[in-house]
Design an enzyme around this catalytic site. Structure first.
Site, PDB file in Angstrom:
ATOM      1  N   GLU A 185       7.705  -3.721   1.688  1.00 41.94           N
ATOM      2  CA  GLU A 185       6.283  -3.721   1.134  1.00 41.94           C
ATOM      3  C   GLU A 185       6.016  -5.324   1.017  1.00 41.94           C
ATOM      4  OE1 GLU A 185       2.870  -2.490  -0.663  1.00 41.94           O
ATOM      5  OE2 GLU A 185       4.508  -1.509   0.338  1.00 41.94           O
ATOM      6  N   GLY A 220      12.059 -17.337   4.339  1.00 39.85           N
ATOM      7  CA  GLY A 220      11.604 -16.037   4.977  1.00 39.85           C
ATOM      8  C   GLY A 220      12.663 -15.233   5.594  1.00 39.85           C
ATOM      9  N   ASN A 280      -3.087 -11.729  10.148  1.00 43.74           N
ATOM     10  CA  ASN A 280      -2.208 -12.712   9.766  1.00 43.74           C
ATOM     11  C   ASN A 280      -1.203 -13.085  10.772  1.00 43.74           C
ATOM     12  OD1 ASN A 280      -0.309 -13.887   8.410  1.00 43.74           O
ATOM     13  ND2 ASN A 280      -0.031 -12.569   6.873  1.00 43.74           N
ATOM     14  N   TYR A 300       7.410 -12.179  12.741  1.00 46.93           N
ATOM     15  CA  TYR A 300       8.361 -10.626  12.854  1.00 46.93           C
ATOM     16  C   TYR A 300       8.327 -10.547  14.426  1.00 46.93           C
ATOM     17  CZ  TYR A 300       6.979  -9.759   8.089  1.00 46.93           C
ATOM     18  OH  TYR A 300       7.051  -9.968   6.550  1.00 46.93           O
TER      19      TYR A 300
END
Length: 173
Positions: free
Chosen positions: A91, A105, A132, A139
């Protein structure tokens, strides 16, 4: 930079709540946050928790300008795919700006993946806002696929009055 990733405790909920608001400000939606540390405590630290959470913590000597040692979090929960089986949904993944670029991260993301694999999950899913680019690039660099592009999936939501309307139309027992 030294840091450790650990399971969040009930006592971390004020820090998690603080960072949820920081993330909402970054995502240009602070007015959407309607949850406090009390709901996080209730929902994440009950007999059947609705979510799991990891926090990133730095030593006292590396604390933030404001004095915080909990500087990042990853909040996730389990879902189920009728095609593939167990899944984990990330989430939120957030690191305070002054601590970014230190592997925190990545550490949080990798730990969620490790936890998911231990629970026999076959995939890790998440959503990222279209604007973003830093997060989307992060990612993608780790091997994530953008299903909006590759498969055309859209993320759909019912909330507020629309959720109420659906619930009110449920067949009666």
């Amino acid at each position: 930079m030294n840091f450790r990733v650990r399971a969040a405790t009930k006592e971390d909920c004020k820090d998690i709540s603080r960072m949820i608001m920081e993330l909402a400000v970054y995502e240009k939606m602070p007015d959407q946050v309607a949850i406090s540390h009390k709901e996080l405590e209730r929902d994440g630290f009950c007999q059947n928790p609705f979510f799991q959470c990891l926090v990133a913590e730095v030593p006292e000597e590396q604390k933030s300008k404001e004095g915080f040692t909990v500087v990042g979090y990853a909040l996730y929960f389990y879902t189920y795919s009728t095609w593939r089986g167990r899944s984990v949904y990330l989430e939120d993944l957030y690191v305070m700006p002054e601590f970014r670029g230190n592997g925190i991260g990545k550490g949080l993301l990798c730990k969620v993946a490790e936890v998911g694999k231990k629970e026999e999950c076959v995939r890790l899913q998440l959503s990222v806002l279209d604007w973003n680019t830093p997060s989307r690039d992060f990612y993608a660099a780790k091997g994530a696929q953008d299903l909006t592009v590759s498969e055309g999936w859209h993320f759909i939501r019912f909330d507020g009055q629309n959720l109420d309307n659906l619930a009110n139309e449920a067949p009666k027992d």
